[in-house]
Structure formats: C-alpha cells, structure tokens
Design a protein around this motif. Structure first.
Motif, mmCIF file in Angstrom:
data_model
loop_
_atom_site.group_PDB
_atom_site.id
_atom_site.type_symbol
_atom_site.label_atom_id
_atom_site.label_comp_id
_atom_site.label_asym_id
_atom_site.label_seq_id
_atom_site.Cartn_x
_atom_site.Cartn_y
_atom_site.Cartn_z
ATOM 1 N N GLU B 256 10.135 0.224 -6.686
ATOM 2 C CA GLU B 256 10.498 -0.089 -5.306
ATOM 3 C C GLU B 256 10.234 -1.565 -5.011
ATOM 4 O OE1 GLU B 256 8.748 2.511 -2.419
ATOM 5 O OE2 GLU B 256 9.973 1.719 -0.796
ATOM 6 N N VAL B 257 9.070 -2.068 -5.478
ATOM 7 C CA VAL B 257 8.765 -3.491 -5.302
ATOM 8 C C VAL B 257 9.856 -4.333 -5.944
ATOM 9 C CG1 VAL B 257 7.169 -5.354 -5.880
ATOM 10 C CG2 VAL B 257 6.272 -3.144 -5.158
ATOM 11 N N PHE B 258 10.265 -3.917 -7.141
ATOM 12 C CA PHE B 258 11.311 -4.646 -7.850
ATOM 13 C C PHE B 258 12.581 -4.730 -7.006
ATOM 14 C CE2 PHE B 258 15.247 -3.888 -10.228
ATOM 15 C CZ PHE B 258 15.375 -5.120 -10.856
ATOM 16 N N TRP B 259 13.001 -3.588 -6.442
ATOM 17 C CA TRP B 259 14.214 -3.581 -5.620
ATOM 18 C C TRP B 259 14.065 -4.484 -4.410
ATOM 19 C CZ3 TRP B 259 18.601 -2.388 -7.455
ATOM 20 C CH2 TRP B 259 18.773 -1.340 -8.349
ATOM 21 N N VAL B 260 12.872 -4.430 -3.768
ATOM 22 C CA VAL B 260 12.658 -5.272 -2.587
ATOM 23 C C VAL B 260 12.816 -6.739 -2.959
ATOM 24 C CG1 VAL B 260 10.974 -6.044 -0.889
ATOM 25 C CG2 VAL B 260 11.178 -3.619 -1.385
ATOM 26 N N VAL B 261 12.140 -7.153 -4.035
ATOM 27 C CA VAL B 261 12.220 -8.552 -4.463
ATOM 28 C C VAL B 261 13.653 -8.930 -4.785
ATOM 29 C CG1 VAL B 261 11.509 -10.204 -6.218
ATOM 30 C CG2 VAL B 261 9.848 -8.567 -5.309
ATOM 31 N N LEU B 262 14.342 -8.042 -5.497
ATOM 32 C CA LEU B 262 15.726 -8.308 -5.868
ATOM 33 C C LEU B 262 16.584 -8.573 -4.628
ATOM 34 C CD1 LEU B 262 17.717 -8.054 -8.462
ATOM 35 C CD2 LEU B 262 18.478 -6.026 -7.243
ATOM 36 N N PHE B 263 16.413 -7.723 -3.605
ATOM 37 C CA PHE B 263 17.267 -7.882 -2.432
ATOM 38 C C PHE B 263 16.839 -9.061 -1.564
ATOM 39 C CE2 PHE B 263 18.711 -3.599 -3.487
ATOM 40 C CZ PHE B 263 20.074 -3.830 -3.434
ATOM 41 N N ILE B 264 15.529 -9.425 -1.616
ATOM 42 C CA ILE B 264 15.126 -10.648 -0.917
ATOM 43 C C ILE B 264 15.830 -11.839 -1.549
ATOM 44 C CG2 ILE B 264 13.218 -12.250 -0.475
ATOM 45 C CD1 ILE B 264 11.379 -9.880 -0.175
ATOM 46 N N VAL B 265 15.744 -11.933 -2.882
ATOM 47 C CA VAL B 265 16.367 -13.052 -3.595
ATOM 48 C C VAL B 265 17.870 -13.064 -3.348
ATOM 49 C CG1 VAL B 265 16.851 -14.004 -5.871
ATOM 50 C CG2 VAL B 265 14.574 -13.111 -5.352
ATOM 51 N N LEU B 266 18.485 -11.896 -3.471
ATOM 52 C CA LEU B 266 19.929 -11.789 -3.289
ATOM 53 C C LEU B 266 20.353 -12.242 -1.896
ATOM 54 C CD1 LEU B 266 22.451 -10.836 -4.826
ATOM 55 C CD2 LEU B 266 22.204 -8.641 -3.683
ATOM 56 N N SER B 267 19.566 -11.815 -0.885
ATOM 57 C CA SER B 267 19.965 -12.174 0.475
ATOM 58 C C SER B 267 19.807 -13.678 0.699
ATOM 59 C CB SER B 267 19.164 -11.379 1.512
ATOM 60 O OG SER B 267 17.813 -11.774 1.485
ATOM 61 N N ARG B 268 18.784 -14.288 0.055
ATOM 62 C CA ARG B 268 18.648 -15.750 0.161
ATOM 63 C C ARG B 268 19.842 -16.443 -0.476
ATOM 64 N NH1 ARG B 268 15.839 -16.466 4.328
ATOM 65 N NH2 ARG B 268 15.686 -18.679 3.864
ATOM 66 N N ILE B 269 20.219 -15.976 -1.663
ATOM 67 C CA ILE B 269 21.357 -16.586 -2.356
ATOM 68 C C ILE B 269 22.617 -16.454 -1.505
ATOM 69 C CG2 ILE B 269 22.877 -16.409 -4.372
ATOM 70 C CD1 ILE B 269 20.438 -15.509 -5.965
ATOM 71 N N LEU B 270 22.833 -15.226 -0.975
ATOM 72 C CA LEU B 270 24.026 -15.001 -0.148
ATOM 73 C C LEU B 270 24.030 -15.935 1.059
ATOM 74 C CD1 LEU B 270 24.372 -11.108 -0.135
ATOM 75 C CD2 LEU B 270 26.009 -12.763 -1.037
ATOM 76 N N TRP B 271 22.852 -16.144 1.629
ATOM 77 C CA TRP B 271 22.744 -17.014 2.800
ATOM 78 C C TRP B 271 23.121 -18.446 2.440
ATOM 79 C CZ3 TRP B 271 22.697 -17.647 7.798
ATOM 80 C CH2 TRP B 271 22.121 -18.789 8.366
ATOM 81 N N TRP B 272 22.545 -18.974 1.356
ATOM 82 C CA TRP B 272 22.819 -20.369 0.969
ATOM 83 C C TRP B 272 24.255 -20.575 0.551
ATOM 84 C CZ3 TRP B 272 20.065 -23.715 3.079
ATOM 85 C CH2 TRP B 272 18.694 -23.506 3.292
ATOM 86 N N LYS B 273 24.773 -19.588 -0.204
ATOM 87 C CA LYS B 273 26.185 -19.686 -0.597
ATOM 88 C C LYS B 273 27.076 -19.545 0.635
ATOM 89 C CE LYS B 273 26.047 -19.464 -5.263
ATOM 90 N NZ LYS B 273 26.529 -20.563 -6.079
ATOM 91 N N GLY B 274 26.642 -18.643 1.525
ATOM 92 C CA GLY B 274 27.445 -18.321 2.705
ATOM 93 C C GLY B 274 27.633 -19.508 3.617
ATOM 94 N N ILE B 275 26.519 -20.210 3.915
ATOM 95 C CA ILE B 275 26.675 -21.323 4.860
ATOM 96 C C ILE B 275 27.459 -22.470 4.235
ATOM 97 C CG2 ILE B 275 24.757 -20.852 6.411
ATOM 98 C CD1 ILE B 275 23.045 -22.716 4.846
ATOM 99 N N LYS B 276 27.488 -22.551 2.909
ATOM 100 C CA LYS B 276 28.353 -23.559 2.271
ATOM 101 C C LYS B 276 29.814 -23.202 2.494
ATOM 102 C CE LYS B 276 25.366 -25.988 -0.499
ATOM 103 N NZ LYS B 276 24.372 -25.098 -1.128
ATOM 104 N N HIS B 277 30.069 -21.888 2.478
ATOM 105 C CA HIS B 277 31.426 -21.385 2.577
ATOM 106 C C HIS B 277 31.886 -21.336 4.029
ATOM 107 C CE1 HIS B 277 34.557 -18.219 2.370
ATOM 108 N NE2 HIS B 277 34.780 -18.736 1.191
ATOM 109 N N TYR B 278 30.925 -21.350 4.942
ATOM 110 C CA TYR B 278 31.178 -21.102 6.363
ATOM 111 C C TYR B 278 32.062 -22.173 6.974
ATOM 112 C CZ TYR B 278 30.067 -20.287 11.265
ATOM 113 O OH TYR B 278 30.130 -20.035 12.597
ATOM 114 N N ALA B 279 33.050 -21.723 7.770
ATOM 115 C CA ALA B 279 33.978 -22.680 8.347
ATOM 116 C C ALA B 279 33.814 -22.850 9.851
ATOM 117 C CB ALA B 279 35.412 -22.261 8.027
ATOM 118 N N GLY B 280 33.004 -22.000 10.481
ATOM 119 C CA GLY B 280 32.705 -22.173 11.907
ATOM 120 C C GLY B 280 33.864 -21.896 12.830
ATOM 121 N N PHE B 281 34.424 -20.688 12.724
ATOM 122 C CA PHE B 281 35.461 -20.316 13.692
ATOM 123 C C PHE B 281 34.824 -20.037 15.030
ATOM 124 C CE2 PHE B 281 36.780 -18.564 9.561
ATOM 125 C CZ PHE B 281 37.845 -19.412 9.339
#
Lengths: 295, 283
Positions: B256-281
C-alpha cells in the motif's frame, strides 16, 4: 379549450429525442454507463449464486427466477429514469429559481406540465437490457426438462408458462411505475417547503434500495424485517412494485398462486391508485405554500 | 518555510469552517448512508440461511453457514467496516474539481501565486475529512453499537489495530493521489467525466465495496490482488476481521505504501508536464 395531453406529451418526447440526438456521443456514453451499472449488479448475483442455490430457504428464488426479478427491477428503474427522474430534479430547481411561476401560468395541468417535459431516452437502454435478461432467464427456466429438474436441485418444480402472464406482467409493471412516480412527486414536492432538496437523488437511492430484493428477505428477518416489510408494503408501497410482476413471470414457488399472492396483487392495484391520489394531494398542498422566488 | 506553514494553516481553518455550516444535515446524511447496509443484512441472512444446516444458530443468532471463509457475522461486519474505509478513501468531487479548474482556467491562480495546487487541495481534504469524522462519529458509534453482535471475535489484537489504522490513513492518501492523477489528465483531455465514471465503476467493483474480494473466483481474484483498488476498501476491513494476518498483513501494508508513493510521484509528474502543456483557455 382543453389541451390535448397526448399531443403535448408527444411533443415533449420528440423535443427530448432531438436534444439527445444532437449530442450523440454523450448519448452513447450515457447508455453505456447505465448499462455497466446494471452489468455489475448482475455480476454480484452471479457471484452470490456460485455459493448458494437460492436466496431465502424455500422461497423459490433460484438463479434464473431471481434474474427475472432483477430484470423487472431494471425495467421499472428504466421507466422511472426515462420519464420522471430528470423532471423531478428540474422541478426542485424550478422552485428554487422561481421559474415555477411560468408553469403555473400555462393553461394546462401543472402537475402534468412539470412531470413530463423531459424524456431521458438514454435510460431506455437499461429497460431493454432488463427485457433481454428476462427472456433469457425465462427460456432457461421453461426449457428445463421437468424430469431432469425433479432429480436436480431440490424444490424445482416444472412450471407451465401461460401467455396471460405477459399482459399481466406489463400491467403490474405499469402499476409499479405509477407507485414510483407518486413517491417521487411527493419527494420533489417537499422542496417547496425546504427551499431546496439537494438530497433528492440520494434519498431516492436509499428508498429504492429496498425494492431491489424479493420481499421474502424481510419477511423472514425477525421484528425489524417485518417492520420494514410492513412499511414498504403498506405505507410506501414500493415492495409490490417489483415483487408482483416478477412473481407473475418467475413463479418462484412453481405452484399455482396462493391466496396471499392474489391478495397482494389486488393490493398492488389499490396501492397504485391510492398513491397516485396521494401524490396529487401532496402536490396541490405543496403548491399552496409556493411563494415564488427571485424577482 | 514558516510562511508556508501559515498559508497551509489558513487553508485548513477556512475549510473547517466551511464544513461546519450544515451540521445537522450532515449527521442525518451519514445515518442514511447505513440504510443500504440494512438491506444487505437481510439479503445475506437469506443467503446464509439457505446454505446452513436447518435450525442451527451461531453466536450472532444467525445461520452458521460459511462463504469463502466468511460467517454471517463476518459478512455484515465486513460491510460496516467497508463504510469506514470508504469514509477515508473516497474523495467526492476531487477529480471533477481539478478538471473543472483546468478547463475554466481557474488553475492559473496556482501558476501565479506561490501556492502549490495539490498541497492546497490536500489541506482542504484533510480539513473536510476531520470535520466529517468529528460529526459522523455519533451516527457511526450508534450503528456500530447496535450492530456490535456481528463482530463475533470482538476487538482485534493491538498490532492488528495499529495496522488497521495505518491502512486507513494510507487509503486516504491513496484515494487522494489516485483521484488527483485522474483529474490532472484533464490537462490533455479537458473533459474527464467518462474517465471519472470508469474510475468510479472500477473502485466500486474492485475495491471490495460491493462484496468481499475473497468471493471472486481465483482467476479474477489473483488479478484484482495486483491492482491498487483493493486498498481503498477491502484491505483495512480484511485486516480488522483477521482475513489477512501476520506476514501477509505487513506485506500488504508495504505494498500500500508503494502504491501511495507511486501515485504521489505520478501526480507530481502529471502536474509539471500538465502546466507545460497548459494553454490557458477561458478567463
């Protein structure tokens, strides 16, 4: 001049269909989503029947019989969601915004006008699924070789299918839908007094939860069970909604109907009429307290 | 660092007040949550009645049958415990909230202000949940007291209890970060309603919310075992009831700890990639 209610309703239905068809992808997704809930429900009982042959000892709700019950529940549910659900929610919203004024002004019965303007065509998919499930389960029950059944699972008796069962089934599904409609109108009317009824959908879900299972499970559940059974049969008659039509097709006991089953069927007719009148009364009573809102 | 802490504390306080407005409504709503459990109790009674020896009665006063290792009392207790797990792991509105902020352009404020979006949302969630537990304790205590007889084995050992509490806290984090990830996909898809729906369906079925996962046939059960969903409902309940014991219990917690860490990391990556991709409609 008396408006033609049928024509008005058909116009509503047509408009809703046009609206649904302008967002076709959304329509397909809605169909798929409601069907996948149904499929999950089916899966749960498929798993339960891996471990037991019957729900409630001696009740006759074996797997195929129960799936007829489940199909009936889906059909009633789909009727409710197609015709009433969205409208009841909209009614609460009309009260909150004060737009009910416009409905009151129109030269047509107000209860009719707020009950039917939107037909949610996507929800028909669940009903079709219910019909298919019933046909499949009926086929399995009646194609059982009577002699093989006698040797096989205990208590299974050969059942004879009579064609009268189909119109009777449809009639009692109609009664059931009437009861559900009445309960819903009563619930929605309460938003006139409460200002807003955000929990309408939740409350609806919690109440209808009781009619999703054969009533035998309450009847055998001791004092609380009997109290629940009485409440949801005689006070809010939602148990007859699913139980009567399903019993007609599934004949869980295999034998001709007993007196109490006839009695209950007769009661279902009375209950649907009674609840329709009650909903009319509650609706009118609630309208008297309506004081409009906004401007 | 210190000013950061003050910011978080402010978010936390606002959210607490926000939630305390409708107390009575809240308590009633929580009690209503148990209504479906009432039908479950009767349904399972009817099922266990069939598979038991006629007339036999176990400690709960119920039939003595056994389904996949669950006695009648266990089954009811399981459904009650799952409500607790879900009180920790369910995040109503989180996915949609994030996706809406992205679509409406509201997310811009997190790009300008020195406040982290996820941190802010997490604070709000913690506050909401704390208030929820504070108020919901009364109806929960009432129901568990009424249903106490279903817990045949009474309270588990203290080490099991600790694992139980840990798994609940982790299920909160898992639920939060898993749903954040789905919401953040909104950077690419804009409309995530159908995705949310699939997620809801998956959790309901695969988390054990619908029925104990032990009931699944092995072929499917083994597969479900590898997914993170079971930690959202099944795992804490199973630990409490002693269905997962000893080494397996600690192993489960580690996974369970492993899954939590995985999704924390994943959500950070998605956030950083996301705001690069973000166009601000939008405004």
């Amino acid at each position: 001049m008396q408006p033609s209610y049928l024509k008005v309703f058909l116009t509503f239905a047509r408009n809703s269909l046009i609206r649904d068809m302008s967002f076709r992808m959304n329509f397909v997704l809605q169909c798929l989503s409601s069907m996948s809930w149904a499929a999950m429900n089916w899966g749960l009982f498929k798993i339960i029947y891996r471990h037991t042959g019957e729900i409630g000892r001696g009740t006759g709700w074996h797997e195929n019989e129960f799936f007829i019950f489940l199909g009936t529940v889906w059909i009633v549910n789909s009727l409710v969601q197609t015709f009433f659900m969205a409208n009841a929610e909209e009614f609460s919203e009309l009260i909150r915004t004060g737009n009910l004024d416009f409905a009151l002004l129109k030269p047509i019965d107000t209860q009719f006008l707020i009950s039917f303007p939107r037909v949610n065509w996507a929800q028909v998919s669940n009903g079709i699924l219910g019909v298919l499930l019933i046909i499949y389960s009926m086929f399995k029950i009646y194609s059982q070789d009577p002699e093989a059944a006698e040797i096989g699972t205990a208590g299974v008796m050969s059942k004879k299918f009579s064609w009268i069962a189909i119109p009777a089934f449809l009639f009692f599904v109609g009664c059931g839908a009437t009861v559900m409609y009445s309960v819903m109108i009563c619930l929605a009317s309460t938003s006139i007094w409460f200002g807003r009824n955000q929990n309408l959908y939740n409350f609806w879900f919690y109440i209808t939860n009781f009619y999703r299972y054969p009533m035998e499970i309450y009847q055998r559940g001791g004092g609380i069970g009997m109290a629940l059974w009485c409440t949801f049969t005689f006070v809010i008659p939602i148990l007859v909604v699913s139980n009567i039509p399903a019993r007609i097709l599934a004949q869980p006991l295999g034998s001709p109907w007993k007196t109490w089953e006839w009695g209950l069927a007769a009661f279902a007719i009375v209950a649907s009429l009674w609840s329709l009148l009650a909903s009319r009364w509650v609706f009118r009573k609630a309208l008297l307290s309506y004081r409009s809102a906004s401007s | 660092m210190f000013s950061n802490a003050i910011t978080w504390w402010t978010f936390f306080k606002i959210s607490i007040h926000e939630r305390l407005i409708y107390r009575a409504d809240f308590m009633l709503g929580t009690l209503m949550r148990f209504l479906p459990t009432l039908t479950q109790i009767f349904l399972w009674w009817a099922i266990y009645d069939v598979i038991s020896t006629p007339g036999s009665i176990d400690q709960t006063g119920g039939p003595d049958g056994d389904i996949a290792g669950y006695k009648y009392g266990d089954m009811v207790a399981y459904y009650l415990l799952v409500i607790i797990s879900r009180a920790f792991s369910s995040m109503p509105g989180l996915t949609r909230g994030i996706a809406n902020q992205i679509r409406s352009g509201e997310v811009k404020k997190f790009l300008i202000q020195p406040v982290d979006m996820q941190g802010c949302l997490l604070m709000q969630r913690i506050a909401h949940k704390l208030v929820y537990y504070l108020i919901a304790t009364i109806p929960f205590a009432l129901v568990f007291w009424l249903c106490g007889d279903f817990f045949v084995d009474g309270w588990p050992e203290w080490d099991v209890l600790i694992v139980f509490y840990c798994s609940l806290l982790l299920s909160f984090l898992l639920g939060f970060f898993l749903e954040s990830c789905i919401g953040l996909i909104g950077f690419w898809f804009l409309e995530v309603t159908s995705l949310t729906f699939i997620y809801m369906l998956m959790t309901f079925l695969l988390s054990g919310h619908m029925f104990p996962l032990d009931l699944l046939p092995d072929s499917i059960g083994n597969f479900v075992d590898f997914l993170p969903f079971k930690y959202l409902a099944y795992f804490p309940a199973a630990v409490f009831l002693g269905k997962v014991e000893g080494a397996a219990m600690y192993q489960g917690l580690a996974v369970e700890v492993f899954w939590v860490v995985l999704f924390i990391v994943l959500s950070r990556i998605l956030w950083w990639k996301g705001i690069k991709h973000y166009a601000g409609f939008g405004g």
